[in-house]
Design an enzyme around this catalytic site. Structure first.
Site, PDB file in Angstrom:
ATOM      1  N   GLN A 217      -2.858   2.627   9.807  1.00 33.44           N
ATOM      2  CA  GLN A 217      -1.540   2.682   9.153  1.00 33.44           C
ATOM      3  C   GLN A 217      -0.541   3.499   9.973  1.00 33.44           C
ATOM      4  OE1 GLN A 217      -4.424   3.059   7.563  1.00 33.44           O
ATOM      5  NE2 GLN A 217      -4.350   2.415   5.438  1.00 33.44           N
TER       6      GLN A 217
ATOM      7  N   ASN B 145      -5.587  12.380  -0.019  1.00 32.29           N
ATOM      8  CA  ASN B 145      -4.721  11.543   0.829  1.00 32.29           C
ATOM      9  C   ASN B 145      -5.598  10.825   1.841  1.00 32.29           C
ATOM     10  OD1 ASN B 145      -2.058  10.638   1.564  1.00 32.29           O
ATOM     11  ND2 ASN B 145      -2.312  11.772   3.449  1.00 32.29           N
ATOM     12  N   LYS B 146      -4.975   9.997   2.645  1.00 31.83           N
ATOM     13  CA  LYS B 146      -5.700   9.163   3.612  1.00 31.83           C
ATOM     14  C   LYS B 146      -6.756   9.963   4.366  1.00 31.83           C
ATOM     15  CE  LYS B 146      -5.460   5.647   4.126  1.00 31.83           C
ATOM     16  NZ  LYS B 146      -6.437   4.814   3.364  1.00 31.83           N
TER      17      LYS B 146
ATOM     18  N   ARG C 174       0.853  -1.185   0.000  1.00 35.82           N
ATOM     19  CA  ARG C 174       0.000   0.000   0.000  1.00 35.82           C
ATOM     20  C   ARG C 174       0.894   1.242   0.000  1.00 35.82           C
ATOM     21  NH1 ARG C 174       1.839   1.694   3.957  1.00 35.82           N
ATOM     22  NH2 ARG C 174       0.673   3.627   3.713  1.00 35.82           N
ATOM     23  N   GLY C 175       0.223   2.404  -0.087  1.00 42.46           N
ATOM     24  CA  GLY C 175       0.983   3.643  -0.237  1.00 42.46           C
ATOM     25  C   GLY C 175       1.153   3.869  -1.729  1.00 42.46           C
ATOM     26  N   ALA C 176       0.831   5.090  -2.182  1.00 37.10           N
ATOM     27  CA  ALA C 176       0.755   5.342  -3.633  1.00 37.10           C
ATOM     28  C   ALA C 176       2.004   4.909  -4.406  1.00 37.10           C
ATOM     29  CB  ALA C 176       0.425   6.817  -3.864  1.00 37.10           C
TER      30      ALA C 176
ATOM     31  N   ASP D  30      -2.066  10.814  -2.488  1.00 36.50           N
ATOM     32  CA  ASP D  30      -2.369   9.721  -3.425  1.00 36.50           C
ATOM     33  C   ASP D  30      -2.646  10.238  -4.825  1.00 36.50           C
ATOM     34  OD1 ASP D  30      -2.851   8.310  -0.750  1.00 36.50           O
ATOM     35  OD2 ASP D  30      -2.920   6.722  -2.263  1.00 36.50           O
TER      36      ASP D  30
ATOM     37  N   ARG E 213      -7.324  -0.502  -7.350  1.00 35.21           N
ATOM     38  CA  ARG E 213      -7.590   0.593  -6.401  1.00 35.21           C
ATOM     39  C   ARG E 213      -7.678   1.885  -7.209  1.00 35.21           C
ATOM     40  NH1 ARG E 213      -4.363   1.236  -0.897  1.00 35.21           N
ATOM     41  NH2 ARG E 213      -6.309   2.192  -0.199  1.00 35.21           N
TER      42      ARG E 213
HETATM   43  O1  MRU Z   1      -4.771   3.200   1.912  1.00 40.06           O
HETATM   44  P1  MRU Z   1      -3.273   3.394   1.914  1.00 40.06           P
HETATM   45  O2  MRU Z   1      -2.620   2.861   3.125  1.00 40.06           O
HETATM   46  O3  MRU Z   1      -2.654   2.913   0.634  1.00 40.06           O
HETATM   47  O4  MRU Z   1      -3.099   4.972   1.938  1.00 40.06           O
HETATM   48  C1  MRU Z   1      -1.827   5.526   1.889  1.00 40.06           C
HETATM   49  C2  MRU Z   1      -1.804   6.991   1.997  1.00 40.06           C
HETATM   50  O5  MRU Z   1      -2.819   7.644   2.065  1.00 40.06           O
HETATM   51  C3  MRU Z   1      -0.477   7.650   1.941  1.00 40.06           C
HETATM   52  O6  MRU Z   1      -0.483   8.815   2.702  1.00 40.06           O
HETATM   53  C4  MRU Z   1      -0.163   8.019   0.489  1.00 40.06           C
HETATM   54  O7  MRU Z   1      -0.289   6.904  -0.338  1.00 40.06           O
HETATM   55  C5  MRU Z   1       1.202   8.578   0.348  1.00 40.06           C
HETATM   56  S1  MRU Z   1       2.411   7.355   0.707  1.00 40.06           S
HETATM   57  C6  MRU Z   1       3.910   7.903   0.352  1.00 40.06           C
END
Ligand code: MRU
Length: 349
Positions: free
Chosen positions: A199, A250-251, A49-51, A240, A92
């Site tokens: 997270q 973002n999250k 996970r994470g963009a 994201d 996603r």
């Molecule tokens: O749902 P996730 O855990 O994939 O969400 C991740 C985030 O929102 C991060 O802040 C974003 O991807 C940036 S990660 C460098």
């Protein structure tokens, strides 16, 4: 100070492995990804996970998929690969890095229609490795670029996980924390728990503790009172997808932090590589927000599966922070300062 960060994704001897992030912090385990089905599953259920990390894993997944095809002609190969790309693309919706990485691989095999399939596959492999190593480099650059906004000493509040688990390097927002720690800044980090999937609590807290960086875990609802008590000097989070005018998806909960920071006059930055910008979208209103399973919230409170069908739960994975709520956006190319919508095109083409 040497930063010890654990790569979320490894690709060695043509074998792709990822840390299964659904198991952390209880268990630290690398799991192999050998097929596109496994790759898509890992992205969907957030093993990876994470963009940026999603984009990297997708690129390697496409190489593995390409290798497994038995197409005899280029046209067959292209048709099968296009179908795989579509499947992967839908795993996603919000992180633009997924579509961006897929497009890089796709453009490559589309452009090389005159080459033998084995050669095209070797190009895909090289491109996936490049996507990975570029991201590692961008993380370093973002980290050092961000140092100019870090107070020393300073208390930083961060959200979700934007560290080595989310990227190909030491991270985006957390990369700035690592750069500051490496440069011996006297920092302390408040880690937002990040409901519902934790997270922040499970991953960011784990990363920071491993590096012995002073940190305190809080629940998301505590950020406002901390700011009111003047315990936060800087807010940093990742992204994201960022639209042309600088609105940041973002999250979920990032918007709350930005609004609170604005109210309290605290600097708040989003941190992202150029691969996270989507210049096809004028504003954040056009960003598709992923809605996730109600069980992710219900299970926290012990509701059983029978209730699942009836229960009404609102579970968007992301929110959008308007550009004007941010002090700036830190990228590998430099910092986009206010007015963000005017300055963004100067840096991101
Ligand atoms: O749902 P996730 O855990 O994939 O969400 C991740 C985030 O929102 C991060 O802040 C974003 O991807 C940036 S990660 C460098």
């Amino acid at each position: 100070m040497v930063i010890m960060y654990t790569p979320a994704i490894t690709f060695e001897n043509d074998k792709l492995t990822i840390i299964d992030q659904t198991l952390l912090p209880d268990r630290f385990e690398y799991v192999p990804i050998t097929t596109m089905t496994e790759c898509i599953e890992a992205i969907k259920i957030l093993r990876v996970r994470g963009a940026p990390a999603i984009g990297i894993c997708a690129a390697y997944g496409l190489y593995l998929a390409a290798q497994s095809l038995s197409s005899k002609t280029y046209n067959e190969f292209r048709k099968e690969m296009d179908a795989i790309c579509d499947l992967l693309y839908n795993s996603r919706p919000t992180a633009v890095n997924l579509g961006w990485a897929i497009q890089r691989i796709k453009s490559l095999y589309h452009a090389n229609n005159d080459k033998p399939i084995e050669e095209v596959i070797s190009f895909i492999r090289a491109e996936a490795i490049k996507i990975h190593s570029e991201d590692k480099e961008f993380c370093q650059q973002m980290g050092y670029n961000g140092l100019e906004v870090v107070p020393n000493p300073g208390n930083i509040l961060t959200h979700c996980n934007t560290g080595s688990l989310a990227t190909g390097g030491w991270g985006t927002a957390l990369g700035i924390v690592y750069a500051a720690w490496e440069q011996k800044y006297r920092i302390h980090v408040y880690v937002d728990e990040t409901r519902p999937l934790g997270q922040g609590a499970r991953l960011t807290f784990w990363e920071l503790m491993k590096n012995k960086i002073p940190c305190t875990l809080i629940t998301d609802s505590m950020a406002g009172s901390l700011m009111k008590d003047e315990k936060v000097d800087l807010v940093l989070f990742g992204a994201d997808r960022i639209s042309k005018n600088g609105d940041v998806a973002n999250k979920i909960g990032s918007y709350n932090l930005a609004a609170l920071a604005r109210f309290h006059g605290i600097p708040c930055y989003a941190v992202a590589p150029s691969s996270t910008f989507d210049l096809t979208l004028e504003t954040g209103d056009e960003i598709e927000i992923e809605m996730r399973n109600s069980q992710e919230i219900l299970h926290i409170y012990g509701y059983n599966d029978n209730l699942h069908d009836k229960a009404e739960v609102y579970n968007p994975a992301f929110d959008v922070t308007p550009a004007e709520f941010l002090t700036g956006i830190v990228t590998e190319k430099g910092i986009i300062k206010q007015p963000i919508s005017k300055n963004l095109p100067k840096l991101i083409k």
